[in-house]
Write a protein that holds these residues in place. Structure first.
Motif, PDB file in Angstrom:
ATOM      1  N   ALA A  48       0.831  -1.205   0.000  1.00 49.93           N
ATOM      2  CA  ALA A  48       0.000   0.000   0.000  1.00 49.93           C
ATOM      3  C   ALA A  48       0.864   1.253   0.000  1.00 49.93           C
ATOM      4  O   ALA A  48       0.594   2.228  -0.714  1.00 49.93           O
ATOM      5  CB  ALA A  48      -0.939  -0.010   1.200  1.00 49.93           C
ATOM      6  N   SER A  49       1.933   1.222   0.798  1.00 48.35           N
ATOM      7  CA  SER A  49       2.820   2.379   0.871  1.00 48.35           C
ATOM      8  C   SER A  49       3.537   2.601  -0.459  1.00 48.35           C
ATOM      9  O   SER A  49       3.669   3.733  -0.928  1.00 48.35           O
ATOM     10  CB  SER A  49       3.841   2.169   1.996  1.00 48.35           C
ATOM     11  OG  SER A  49       4.795   3.203   2.010  1.00 48.35           O
ATOM     12  N   ALA A  50       3.976   1.497  -1.075  1.00 42.65           N
ATOM     13  CA  ALA A  50       4.735   1.611  -2.327  1.00 42.65           C
ATOM     14  C   ALA A  50       3.894   2.216  -3.449  1.00 42.65           C
ATOM     15  O   ALA A  50       4.378   3.064  -4.212  1.00 42.65           O
ATOM     16  CB  ALA A  50       5.256   0.239  -2.742  1.00 42.65           C
ATOM     17  N   VAL A  51       2.627   1.791  -3.541  1.00 37.60           N
ATOM     18  CA  VAL A  51       1.782   2.270  -4.650  1.00 37.60           C
ATOM     19  C   VAL A  51       0.924   3.461  -4.250  1.00 37.60           C
ATOM     20  O   VAL A  51       0.103   3.936  -5.024  1.00 37.60           O
ATOM     21  CB  VAL A  51       0.898   1.134  -5.208  1.00 37.60           C
ATOM     22  CG1 VAL A  51       1.753  -0.002  -5.733  1.00 37.60           C
ATOM     23  CG2 VAL A  51      -0.078   0.618  -4.169  1.00 37.60           C
ATOM     24  N   ASP A  52       1.105   3.933  -2.994  1.00 29.20           N
ATOM     25  CA  ASP A  52       0.460   5.151  -2.508  1.00 29.20           C
ATOM     26  C   ASP A  52      -1.066   5.055  -2.492  1.00 29.20           C
ATOM     27  O   ASP A  52      -1.776   5.912  -3.032  1.00 29.20           O
ATOM     28  CB  ASP A  52       0.895   6.351  -3.358  1.00 29.20           C
ATOM     29  CG  ASP A  52       0.574   7.685  -2.678  1.00 29.20           C
ATOM     30  OD1 ASP A  52       0.415   7.699  -1.440  1.00 29.20           O
ATOM     31  OD2 ASP A  52       0.470   8.708  -3.392  1.00 29.20           O
ATOM     32  N   ALA A  72      -4.623   6.619 -14.555  1.00 29.68           N
ATOM     33  CA  ALA A  72      -3.617   7.213 -13.676  1.00 29.68           C
ATOM     34  C   ALA A  72      -3.178   6.243 -12.582  1.00 29.68           C
ATOM     35  O   ALA A  72      -1.997   6.228 -12.192  1.00 29.68           O
ATOM     36  CB  ALA A  72      -4.166   8.494 -13.038  1.00 29.68           C
ATOM     37  N   ILE A  73      -4.081   5.415 -12.092  1.00 29.64           N
ATOM     38  CA  ILE A  73      -3.733   4.446 -11.041  1.00 29.64           C
ATOM     39  C   ILE A  73      -2.862   3.341 -11.617  1.00 29.64           C
ATOM     40  O   ILE A  73      -1.895   2.900 -10.987  1.00 29.64           O
ATOM     41  CB  ILE A  73      -4.994   3.862 -10.377  1.00 29.64           C
ATOM     42  CG1 ILE A  73      -5.866   4.984  -9.813  1.00 29.64           C
ATOM     43  CG2 ILE A  73      -4.616   2.891  -9.277  1.00 29.64           C
ATOM     44  CD1 ILE A  73      -5.182   5.787  -8.719  1.00 29.64           C
ATOM     45  N   PHE A  74      -3.194   2.886 -12.838  1.00 24.47           N
ATOM     46  CA  PHE A  74      -2.339   1.878 -13.477  1.00 24.47           C
ATOM     47  C   PHE A  74      -0.920   2.423 -13.656  1.00 24.47           C
ATOM     48  O   PHE A  74       0.068   1.723 -13.410  1.00 24.47           O
ATOM     49  CB  PHE A  74      -2.913   1.461 -14.839  1.00 24.47           C
ATOM     50  CG  PHE A  74      -4.074   0.517 -14.750  1.00 24.47           C
ATOM     51  CD1 PHE A  74      -3.916  -0.763 -14.256  1.00 24.47           C
ATOM     52  CD2 PHE A  74      -5.338   0.908 -15.161  1.00 24.47           C
ATOM     53  CE1 PHE A  74      -4.985  -1.645 -14.180  1.00 24.47           C
ATOM     54  CE2 PHE A  74      -6.407   0.045 -15.086  1.00 24.47           C
ATOM     55  CZ  PHE A  74      -6.241  -1.233 -14.586  1.00 24.47           C
ATOM     56  N   GLU A  75      -0.823   3.679 -14.091  1.00 26.58           N
ATOM     57  CA  GLU A  75       0.499   4.293 -14.267  1.00 26.58           C
ATOM     58  C   GLU A  75       1.231   4.401 -12.928  1.00 26.58           C
ATOM     59  O   GLU A  75       2.442   4.173 -12.846  1.00 26.58           O
ATOM     60  CB  GLU A  75       0.345   5.668 -14.914  1.00 26.58           C
ATOM     61  CG  GLU A  75      -0.158   5.613 -16.346  1.00 26.58           C
ATOM     62  CD  GLU A  75      -0.406   6.978 -16.945  1.00 26.58           C
ATOM     63  OE1 GLU A  75      -0.332   7.103 -18.172  1.00 26.58           O
ATOM     64  OE2 GLU A  75      -0.675   7.921 -16.172  1.00 26.58           O
ATOM     65  N   GLN A  76       0.474   4.743 -11.889  1.00 24.48           N
ATOM     66  CA  GLN A  76       1.039   4.868 -10.541  1.00 24.48           C
ATOM     67  C   GLN A  76       1.614   3.538 -10.071  1.00 24.48           C
ATOM     68  O   GLN A  76       2.724   3.464  -9.519  1.00 24.48           O
ATOM     69  CB  GLN A  76      -0.084   5.336  -9.607  1.00 24.48           C
ATOM     70  CG  GLN A  76       0.298   5.649  -8.194  1.00 24.48           C
ATOM     71  CD  GLN A  76      -0.906   6.224  -7.452  1.00 24.48           C
ATOM     72  OE1 GLN A  76      -1.560   7.146  -7.934  1.00 24.48           O
ATOM     73  NE2 GLN A  76      -1.210   5.674  -6.288  1.00 24.48           N
ATOM     74  N   ILE A  77       0.867   2.454 -10.304  1.00 24.25           N
ATOM     75  CA  ILE A  77       1.315   1.120  -9.897  1.00 24.25           C
ATOM     76  C   ILE A  77       2.522   0.685 -10.720  1.00 24.25           C
ATOM     77  O   ILE A  77       3.505   0.158 -10.183  1.00 24.25           O
ATOM     78  CB  ILE A  77       0.154   0.107 -10.040  1.00 24.25           C
ATOM     79  CG1 ILE A  77      -0.953   0.432  -9.029  1.00 24.25           C
ATOM     80  CG2 ILE A  77       0.650  -1.328  -9.858  1.00 24.25           C
ATOM     81  CD1 ILE A  77      -2.229  -0.346  -9.257  1.00 24.25           C
ATOM     82  N   ALA A  78       2.463   0.904 -12.041  1.00 26.08           N
ATOM     83  CA  ALA A  78       3.577   0.522 -12.911  1.00 26.08           C
ATOM     84  C   ALA A  78       4.862   1.216 -12.496  1.00 26.08           C
ATOM     85  O   ALA A  78       5.931   0.597 -12.418  1.00 26.08           O
ATOM     86  CB  ALA A  78       3.244   0.853 -14.366  1.00 26.08           C
ATOM     87  N   LEU A  90       0.296   0.268 -21.283  1.00 24.25           N
ATOM     88  CA  LEU A  90       0.653   1.668 -21.102  1.00 24.25           C
ATOM     89  C   LEU A  90       1.808   2.036 -22.020  1.00 24.25           C
ATOM     90  O   LEU A  90       2.476   1.173 -22.583  1.00 24.25           O
ATOM     91  CB  LEU A  90       1.064   1.934 -19.643  1.00 24.25           C
ATOM     92  CG  LEU A  90       0.072   1.515 -18.554  1.00 24.25           C
ATOM     93  CD1 LEU A  90       0.707   1.696 -17.183  1.00 24.25           C
ATOM     94  CD2 LEU A  90      -1.207   2.335 -18.656  1.00 24.25           C
ATOM     95  N   ALA A  91       2.054   3.331 -22.132  1.00 24.78           N
ATOM     96  CA  ALA A  91       3.230   3.790 -22.860  1.00 24.78           C
ATOM     97  C   ALA A  91       4.489   3.360 -22.106  1.00 24.78           C
ATOM     98  O   ALA A  91       4.448   3.091 -20.904  1.00 24.78           O
ATOM     99  CB  ALA A  91       3.207   5.312 -22.998  1.00 24.78           C
ATOM    100  N   THR A  92       5.605   3.275 -22.832  1.00 25.74           N
ATOM    101  CA  THR A  92       6.880   2.947 -22.189  1.00 25.74           C
ATOM    102  C   THR A  92       7.151   3.961 -21.079  1.00 25.74           C
ATOM    103  O   THR A  92       7.048   5.164 -21.283  1.00 25.74           O
ATOM    104  CB  THR A  92       8.026   2.986 -23.215  1.00 25.74           C
ATOM    105  OG1 THR A  92       7.740   2.035 -24.250  1.00 25.74           O
ATOM    106  CG2 THR A  92       9.352   2.639 -22.561  1.00 25.74           C
ATOM    107  N   ARG A  93       7.470   3.459 -19.898  1.00 24.48           N
ATOM    108  CA  ARG A  93       7.698   4.333 -18.751  1.00 24.48           C
ATOM    109  C   ARG A  93       9.074   4.991 -18.839  1.00 24.48           C
ATOM    110  O   ARG A  93       9.999   4.440 -19.427  1.00 24.48           O
ATOM    111  CB  ARG A  93       7.591   3.556 -17.430  1.00 24.48           C
ATOM    112  CG  ARG A  93       6.401   2.604 -17.332  1.00 24.48           C
ATOM    113  CD  ARG A  93       5.083   3.221 -17.748  1.00 24.48           C
ATOM    114  NE  ARG A  93       4.724   4.361 -16.905  1.00 24.48           N
ATOM    115  CZ  ARG A  93       3.891   5.314 -17.290  1.00 24.48           C
ATOM    116  NH1 ARG A  93       3.373   5.289 -18.503  1.00 24.48           N
ATOM    117  NH2 ARG A  93       3.597   6.313 -16.465  1.00 24.48           N
ATOM    118  N   ARG A  94       9.205   6.149 -18.242  1.00 21.96           N
ATOM    119  CA  ARG A  94      10.468   6.896 -18.337  1.00 21.96           C
ATOM    120  C   ARG A  94      11.639   6.144 -17.724  1.00 21.96           C
ATOM    121  O   ARG A  94      12.779   6.294 -18.146  1.00 21.96           O
ATOM    122  CB  ARG A  94      10.321   8.257 -17.640  1.00 21.96           C
ATOM    123  CG  ARG A  94       9.390   9.223 -18.377  1.00 21.96           C
ATOM    124  CD  ARG A  94       9.364  10.556 -17.677  1.00 21.96           C
ATOM    125  NE  ARG A  94       8.508  11.500 -18.387  1.00 21.96           N
ATOM    126  CZ  ARG A  94       8.300  12.754 -18.004  1.00 21.96           C
ATOM    127  NH1 ARG A  94       8.884  13.203 -16.895  1.00 21.96           N
ATOM    128  NH2 ARG A  94       7.519  13.546 -18.688  1.00 21.96           N
TER     129      ARG A  94
END
Length: 420
Positions: A48-52, A72-78, A90-94
């Protein structure tokens, strides 16, 4: 080790080839993902802490009381767990370390005169990234590095061959962008350039491209004509079995679409015989036509002939041969396989393939792929009362919206058609 001390990213890194994690990501089931991590020693508090998110929300996901739905939540978890964007659609993450794909504004143009290097670079990028974002780069190379040499009194036939090959490539990229009228104009301009170069195989290859485009627009007579034209040309320059196979395949597809199954089957047999022949060195200007391409086209031909059992074999072979390095071809082959499963009333197999299809990179610059995904909804809709199909349709709609947003800059606006 204390469960609270395990680094979630390290655990995820060790699970990236685990079928359970891959299935959870494919189905966008974050509850299953969180349960998997918890079973591997990460406490719910740490997750929970890691994915806020709150632990209460985490428990709801893990118990199936609710699902993650917002992008936005999927991006947050990824980003929190370092799950590659492609796995979640999702798009390639930075933070991903994979090299960035060459796109419209970032592709470095090869030096003047190095035309074969340019063709190879564009071809490789197109296979993985799609043609939509590469079209402008090809046009720039033609304008800046090739056009002036065409009017040079000292120019040689190779310059015209390069111009023909790159112009044909621009046509394919326009087609991949959903602009078939523009693609047809590029192909028509490529033909006289190829004729001027004296390169018969290249001219025949462009005839095959014209056949393919005619088939895509529903003109089976023109598709048959162009395939025959190409085969007549290869008769003047035998020795490139892959090109002959491609032309016989286009003939087979056109004949199958025109409801001439006997002639289509004969043409398809000729294609297979040609590709099995011993080939010499690859022709420098021609895009390879290999066993995977033949399997893919064979599946489409046999599907149109309603020979679904044989079509299934070829479709599965095409996918097996395209598992790496050809993102668009793999996605298109999976679309074909979904359709074949539906014709065979194999709903669970169709759903499974459909879910795998949705793992295709949403940044893939192929408007053609979006159109085919839209068309794939039609045969699925009659089965929407079956819960797995209904869920798949919802995921298709989500995937379409995401792709439309990511590719908005290359999609032809409504009302402008495909002739621009």
């Amino acid at each position: 080790m204390d469960r609270t001390q395990r680094d979630p990213r390290e655990v995820v890194a060790g699970l990236l080839s685990d079928e359970r994690l891959l299935a959870a990501c494919t189905q966008r089931d974050m509850g299953a993902l969180f349960r998997l991590l918890n079973h591997r020693g990460i406490s719910t508090r740490r997750i929970a802490s890691a994915v806020d998110i709150t632990q209460g929300r985490l428990y709801d996901y893990m118990n199936g009381k609710s699902r993650v739905e917002k992008l936005a939540i999927f991006e947050q978890i990824a980003d929190a767990l370092h799950i590659p964007g492609q796995l979640l659609g999702l798009a390639t993450r930075r933070w991903e370390t994979v090299p960035a794909r060459p796109m419209l504004n970032s592709l470095e143009l090869p030096p003047e005169g190095d035309d074969l290097t340019a063709v190879d670079a564009f071809r490789g990028a197109d296979r993985q990234a799609g043609g939509g974002r590469l079209y402008g780069a090809v046009i720039r190379h033609l304008s800046h590095n090739v056009a002036q040499r065409l009017v040079d009194v000292d120019s040689n036939p190779q310059v015209f061959a390069a111009a023909a090959a790159l112009t044909e490539m621009a046509g394919w990229m326009a087609h991949d962008s959903g602009r078939d009228g523009l693609a047809a104009r590029h192909f028509s301009r490529a033909l006289p350039l190829a004729h001027t170069s004296g390169n018969i195989p290249l001219t025949a290859n462009i005839a095959a491209s014209n056949s393919h485009l005619a088939l895509q627009t529903g003109d089976t007579a023109a598709a048959t004509h162009w395939a025959r034209t190409g085969l007549d040309l290869t008769g003047q320059h035998p020795g490139i079995p892959a090109l002959t196979a491609r032309l016989h395949t286009m003939s087979a597809r056109a004949l199958a679409a025109a409801s001439e199954p006997a002639r289509a089957a004969h043409a398809l047999d000729q294609a297979h015989q040609a590709l099995e022949a011993t080939a010499e060195a690859k022709h420098p200007w021609l895009s390879p036509f290999d066993s995977a391409a033949l399997a893919s086209e064979s599946a489409l031909t046999l599907r149109d002939m309603e020979q679904y059992e044989q079509a299934l074999v070829h479709a599965e072979r095409a996918i097996a041969l395209r598992q790496s390095g050809r993102a668009r071809s793999l996605a298109l082959s999976r679309i074909t396989l979904v359709r074949i499963h539906l014709h065979r009333d194999e709903l669970d197999a169709a759903v499974d393939t459909g879910l795998r299809l949705l793992t295709a990179d949403p940044t893939l610059g192929s408007v053609r792929l979006i159109h085919q995904l839209e068309d794939l909804r039609k045969p699925l809709v009659p089965h929407r009362r079956y819960p797995p199909v209904r869920d798949l349709l919802e995921r298709f709609d989500d995937a379409k919206r995401a792709r439309m947003l990511l590719l908005a800059d290359i999609i032809t606006p409504p009302g402008k058609g495909t002739a621009s």
